[in-house]
Design an enzyme around this catalytic site. Structure first.
Site, mmCIF file in Angstrom:
data_model
loop_
_atom_site.group_PDB
_atom_site.id
_atom_site.type_symbol
_atom_site.label_atom_id
_atom_site.label_comp_id
_atom_site.label_asym_id
_atom_site.label_seq_id
_atom_site.Cartn_x
_atom_site.Cartn_y
_atom_site.Cartn_z
ATOM 1 N N CYS A 86 0.669 -1.149 0.105
ATOM 2 C CA CYS A 86 -0.049 -0.042 -0.066
ATOM 3 C C CYS A 86 0.705 1.039 0.067
ATOM 4 O O CYS A 86 1.689 1.588 0.779
ATOM 5 C CB CYS A 86 -1.173 -0.028 1.194
ATOM 6 S SG CYS A 86 -2.010 1.520 1.253
ATOM 7 N N CYS A 89 1.356 4.771 3.210
ATOM 8 C CA CYS A 89 2.483 4.823 4.116
ATOM 9 C C CYS A 89 3.724 4.770 3.698
ATOM 10 O O CYS A 89 3.962 3.886 2.726
ATOM 11 C CB CYS A 89 2.049 4.012 5.555
ATOM 12 S SG CYS A 89 0.634 4.459 6.531
ATOM 13 N N CYS A 168 -7.367 -0.244 7.592
ATOM 14 C CA CYS A 168 -6.489 0.726 7.721
ATOM 15 C C CYS A 168 -6.058 1.352 8.948
ATOM 16 O O CYS A 168 -6.972 1.706 9.549
ATOM 17 C CB CYS A 168 -6.726 1.698 6.674
ATOM 18 S SG CYS A 168 -5.413 3.142 6.548
ATOM 19 N N GLN A 278 -7.832 20.153 7.933
ATOM 20 C CA GLN A 278 -6.790 19.438 8.177
ATOM 21 C C GLN A 278 -7.072 17.995 8.439
ATOM 22 O O GLN A 278 -8.277 17.751 9.169
ATOM 23 C CB GLN A 278 -5.757 19.929 9.444
ATOM 24 C CG GLN A 278 -5.487 21.089 8.930
ATOM 25 C CD GLN A 278 -4.230 21.345 8.057
ATOM 26 O OE1 GLN A 278 -3.521 20.077 7.673
ATOM 27 N NE2 GLN A 278 -3.617 22.425 7.773
ATOM 28 N N PHE A 307 -4.521 33.012 2.828
ATOM 29 C CA PHE A 307 -4.775 31.708 2.508
ATOM 30 C C PHE A 307 -5.629 31.011 3.664
ATOM 31 O O PHE A 307 -5.559 30.004 4.344
ATOM 32 C CB PHE A 307 -3.536 30.686 2.310
ATOM 33 C CG PHE A 307 -2.695 31.143 1.163
ATOM 34 C CD1 PHE A 307 -2.898 30.940 -0.026
ATOM 35 C CD2 PHE A 307 -1.578 32.009 1.665
ATOM 36 C CE1 PHE A 307 -1.934 31.252 -1.038
ATOM 37 C CE2 PHE A 307 -0.788 32.446 0.632
ATOM 38 C CZ PHE A 307 -0.903 32.092 -0.781
ATOM 39 N N ASN A 312 -9.736 28.357 9.485
ATOM 40 C CA ASN A 312 -9.299 27.544 10.566
ATOM 41 C C ASN A 312 -8.633 28.302 11.448
ATOM 42 O O ASN A 312 -8.726 28.119 12.633
ATOM 43 C CB ASN A 312 -8.565 26.425 9.849
ATOM 44 C CG ASN A 312 -7.990 25.756 10.849
ATOM 45 O OD1 ASN A 312 -8.648 25.065 11.392
ATOM 46 N ND2 ASN A 312 -6.624 24.998 10.827
ATOM 47 N N ASN A 356 -6.659 36.591 -5.473
ATOM 48 C CA ASN A 356 -5.527 35.502 -6.126
ATOM 49 C C ASN A 356 -4.350 35.834 -5.541
ATOM 50 O O ASN A 356 -3.650 36.915 -5.789
ATOM 51 C CB ASN A 356 -5.597 35.592 -7.468
ATOM 52 C CG ASN A 356 -4.255 34.572 -8.088
ATOM 53 O OD1 ASN A 356 -3.735 33.917 -7.429
ATOM 54 N ND2 ASN A 356 -4.375 34.310 -9.485
ATOM 55 N N CYS A 409 3.159 23.085 4.635
ATOM 56 C CA CYS A 409 2.954 21.765 4.293
ATOM 57 C C CYS A 409 4.138 21.370 3.364
ATOM 58 O O CYS A 409 4.429 20.300 2.792
ATOM 59 C CB CYS A 409 1.690 21.629 3.808
ATOM 60 S SG CYS A 409 1.412 22.345 2.244
#
Length: 484
Positions: A86, A89, A168, A278, A307, A312, A356, A409
């Site tokens: 898989c 991970c 999973c 998230q 952004f 959040n 933008n 990220c």
């Protein structure tokens, strides 16, 4: 027609020196760098060469002769580095806390090698649950007669095939328990050949939604099966006939059933299962709390959140600040963020702007500064492409906030943007650290704190070199890797 000759496997033995940004072991063979799937630093391994290029090789572990003390037995039977394993991970074979140390090293090395910057302080890593943490996922569906019927799961490693999963360990337990029942459900549908994916989303209260991508309209019989499945497994059934905006619940009353909870701030953010949120809710709570503290927001402060998405960070910040403006590229998200602010009683303390951000310019910053009557703090939480245009503006402007918190990220684009802010704008990288948002993967989520300092009188050699590399790689996507 002559049969294609099978390639004879080639095996080589090397010492593993470190891990790369994808969690592969790195060694050297015949003067070339070798990236070895399944190998850990300090190990002596024999690897099978699966790709041979002029300057590097890619292989996978065939035998470990000397094991790392940090090697552990993977929990999932489908985890591996060979055919059929898989792809969800990459590092279940590495002890979880060692994974965090590896990600921290990746962040610090990337900041230096790409940006030529070093944070003055390393922030203690943020941990969350190592297992059953994933509240969102996109599962591929395939009807494969050779494998006994319908498969539902992640793709196999480096393949378009679907891994033959029965559960999973990184998905929430209720979703993991549904893998086999979902396979059985789809196998009974008339449109099983026209249903390529199921998107799953779990709210902070455990409420679960399943979005079935339907390339053909379900029959009445199909709908009866889907609704019965939802009732049995306590899941809201959604259909998505076209793009993400076409997703809708079968029962309209469930449109706002999913919510992201931020109890420290008394905030709940409603979201749709196809929205970006998230995936690790527990870690998200800690991340938001840390970001707000690192910003050092006071009741009189005005904050800009770039952004901002559904809010959040915007909505928690609004509970602490005088006013927060959220800027986001999507008109639809801006409208829903406004609604979220109203739902939480924060409409008067927030404002949302659709713009933008990849073309953000000096005039935009000037206009925002004037509209807000000054900006005391800035939070930036961009996608993987980073915030290049905004970084250039903040490096050049004389109207500077007292602090920036940058949530990233992608260490490469964080390093690029910090380099611009530091070498061209004089910003100090006061602190940086990682957040283990995606255990058992190579994904590195990080946070950095920057404060303004004297701007250099002229562009440094480092700044010029970085600018050349950015120009070569393109503004929207950094393609810089650590030196080999």
């Amino acid at each position: 027609m002559a049969r294609r000759r099978e390639k004879t496997p080639e095996y080589f033995t090397v010492e593993v020196e470190r891990l790369d940004q994808e969690g592969r072991g790195v060694g050297h063979h015949d003067g070339k760098v070798v990236f070895i799937e399944g190998a850990l630093p300090g190990e002596l391994v024999t690897y099978e060469r699966i790709r041979n290029k002029t300057s590097f090789e890619i292989g996978r572990v065939a035998q470990v002769h000397r094991e790392s003390v940090q090697r552990v037995e993977p929990r999932c039977p489908k985890f591996g580095h060979g055919p059929g394993s898989c792809g969800g991970c990459a590092m279940q074979h590495l002890e979880p806390r060692a994974q965090v140390a590896y990600k921290e090293r990746t962040l610090i090395d990337t900041l230096w090698h790409i940006g030529r910057v070093r944070p003055e302080q390393i922030i203690t890593p943020i941990y969350g649950p190592f297992w059953n943490y994933r509240h969102r996922a996109r599962l591929t569906v395939r009807d494969v007669a050779k494998k006994g019927g319908v498969l539902v799961g992640f793709h196999e490693k480096s393949s378009s095939y679907v891994a033959e999963m029965t559960g999973c360990h990184i998905l929430t337990k209720n979703v993991s328990d549904m893998i086999m029942p979902m396979r059985e459900l789809v196998s009974k549908l008339s449109i099983r050949q026209r249903m390529p994916q199921i998107e799953v989303a779990v709210g902070g209260n455990g409420r679960t939604a399943l979005v079935f991508r339907t390339l053909e309209e379900p029959t009445d019989g199909d709908m009866a099966l889907l609704n019965a499945f939802g009732a049995e497994h306590k899941a809201d059934i959604w259909l998505q006939p076209k793009g993400p905006d076409s997703a809708h619940p079968v029962d309209p009353a469930n449109i706002n059933a999913l919510g992201l909870q931020l109890p420290e701030f008394g905030v709940r953010i409603n979201f749709k299962p196809t929205d970006f949120t998230q995936v690790n809710h527990e870690l998200n709570e800690t991340m938001v709390s840390r970001a707000v503290r690192l910003l050092g927001v006071e009741p009189e402060h005005k904050v800009a959140d770039f952004f901002c998405g559904l809010g959040n960070f915007t909505l928690p910040l609004a509970t602490c600040a005088s006013h927060v403006t959220g800027i986001e590229g999507s008109d639809a998200l801006v409208a829903r963020a406004r609604q979220g602010a109203a739902d939480n009683g924060l409409a008067e303390k927030t404002d949302f702007v659709a713009r933008n951000l990849f073309t953000w310019c000096d005039q935009d910053w000037e206009a925002l500064w004037k509209k807000m009557g000054g900006i005391d703090r800035v939070l930036i939480d961009p996608p993987r492409e980073g915030a290049l245009a905004l970084s250039r503006v903040l490096a050049a402007t004389d109207k500077r906030p007292a602090r920036i918190v940058y949530v990233s990220c992608n260490p490469a684009t964080l390093a690029r943007d910090c380099a611009i802010l530091h070498h061209e704008g004089g910003w100090h990288i006061r602190a940086a650290g990682i957040m283990n948002m995606f255990p058992h993967t190579g994904h590195v989520e990080s946070i950095a704190v920057l404060e303004p300092g004297p701007r250099p009188e002229k562009k440094s050699e480092e700044a010029e070199a970085i600018e050349r590399r950015i120009a070569a790689s393109g503004d929207d996507d950094v393609k810089m890797n650590l030196p080999q």
